[in-house]
Write an enzyme that holds these catalytic residues in place. Structure first.
Site, mmCIF file in Angstrom:
data_model
loop_
_atom_site.group_PDB
_atom_site.id
_atom_site.type_symbol
_atom_site.label_atom_id
_atom_site.label_comp_id
_atom_site.label_asym_id
_atom_site.label_seq_id
_atom_site.Cartn_x
_atom_site.Cartn_y
_atom_site.Cartn_z
ATOM 1 N N ASP A 1 34.165 40.971 43.875
ATOM 2 C CA ASP A 1 34.088 39.679 44.342
ATOM 3 C C ASP A 1 35.238 39.241 45.128
ATOM 4 O OD1 ASP A 1 35.875 39.571 42.100
ATOM 5 O OD2 ASP A 1 34.485 37.993 41.070
ATOM 6 N N LYS B 1 30.051 45.514 37.133
ATOM 7 C CA LYS B 1 31.429 45.101 36.782
ATOM 8 C C LYS B 1 31.462 43.503 36.082
ATOM 9 C CE LYS B 1 35.847 45.063 39.059
ATOM 10 N NZ LYS B 1 36.173 43.505 38.557
ATOM 11 N N GLU C 1 43.890 45.534 35.324
ATOM 12 C CA GLU C 1 44.761 45.034 36.507
ATOM 13 C C GLU C 1 46.018 44.163 35.915
ATOM 14 O OE1 GLU C 1 42.021 42.529 39.070
ATOM 15 O OE2 GLU C 1 43.962 41.894 40.160
HETATM 16 O O1 KIV Z 1 36.618 42.134 43.275
HETATM 17 C C1 KIV Z 1 37.889 43.107 43.145
HETATM 18 O O2 KIV Z 1 38.100 43.442 44.352
HETATM 19 C C2 KIV Z 1 38.178 43.646 41.880
HETATM 20 C C3 KIV Z 1 39.369 44.763 41.918
HETATM 21 C C4 KIV Z 1 40.690 44.126 42.228
HETATM 22 C C5 KIV Z 1 39.415 45.607 41.042
HETATM 23 O O3 KIV Z 1 37.790 43.360 40.963
#
Ligand code: KIV
Length: 262
Positions: A44, A113, A182
């Site tokens: 996102d 995710k 993260e």
């Molecule tokens: O949205 C995204 O790009 C992410 C990455 C930073 C893992 O969640």
């Protein structure tokens, strides 16, 4: 054939580092897929890098599905994972099932995710997994909680480190197939990586994870601002500016397209 989730899991036992990047559209997805990336995430972060939003919160399920379809058309080898946007899964496990189900039905993604490891989120993950939906977890700095935590490193204080550790263990027990860590201290990422059987994929979490992920805009130097932990492997902003300035100059001086040959 794209990399499967069981093959991704095996990478941990084989001690083969996992290479992951984000993508938001067809051409970039095709390039990074052919370059050998293992996991492509339609994160996102596309809200900021592709849509110009101030953070990830405004991204909708419709938008992420639209971009995931485009990315999916470019992916042949990588495992494609799509982020569940803010408020498309937090309301209830039923809402999460509906949103994740749409992603798996309407795009070629093999998994979704989601962020966070609270008891409610762990219960949601368990429901998704029971329904046959592969889930990647995400702990530490979780950008959908930006108004609560900012973009600061998480888990520096011992009690916060313990909280993140317990969240990671609970998500692994609930059945996530991988965990994004993260912006946490590398010793905490190492402790989690050594304890869980699923692969950990770090971003700003040091060298001891089973793999690494970056936002492709950061890697390519397309971002306006760069997180401190994200290296720029090429400065595409500068290269594009040079090319466009040259084109502009050539048009204005009648150098391009040149006179037709008679
Ligand atoms: O949205 C995204 O790009 C992410 C990455 C930073 C893992 O969640």
């Amino acid at each position: 054939m794209p990399l499967s989730i069981p093959s991704l899991s095996a990478r941990k036992q084989q001690k083969q580092p996992i290479v992951a990047l984000t993508a938001w559209e067809y051409a970039i997805a095709q390039i990074i897929d052919r370059a050998g990336v293992d996991v492509i995430l339609v994160g996102d972060s596309l809200g900021m890098v592709a849509l110009g939003y101030r953070n990830t919160l405004p991204v909708t399920l419709e938008e992420i599905i639209h971009h995931a379809k485009a990315v999916g058309r470019g992916v042949e080898q990588a495992l494609l994972v799509v982020d569940l946007p803010f408020m498309s899964y937090q309301v209830s496990p039923q809402q999460a099932l509906r949103s994740a189900g749409r992603i798996l039905k309407e795009t070629p993604a093999q998994g979704v995710k989601l962020e966070g490891g609270s008891p409610a989120m762990v219960a949601t993950v368990a429901k998704l997994v029971q329904a046959g939906i592969p889930v990647m977890g995400h702990v530490g700095l979780t950008p959908q909680s930006v108004y609560l935590m900012g973009y600061r490193q998480q888990g520096k204080a011992p009690e916060m480190a313990e909280k993140i550790y317990q969240e990671a263990l609970a998500l692994a027990a609930a059945g996530v197939f991988a965990l994004i860590l993260e912006h946490i201290p590398s010793d905490l990422a190492q402790k989690i990586t050594e304890r869980v059987t699923v692969p950990t994929i770090g971003i700003g979490a040091g060298p001891y994870c089973d793999g690494q992920i970056l936002v492709t805009h950061d890697l390519l130097g397309l971002s306006e601002t760069q997180p401190p932990f994200a290296p720029k492997y090429i400065d595409l902003r500068q290269l594009i500016t040079t090319a466009v300035t040259q084109f502009s100059q050539d048009v204005k001086t009648h150098k391009f397209p040149g006179m037709p040959q008679s």
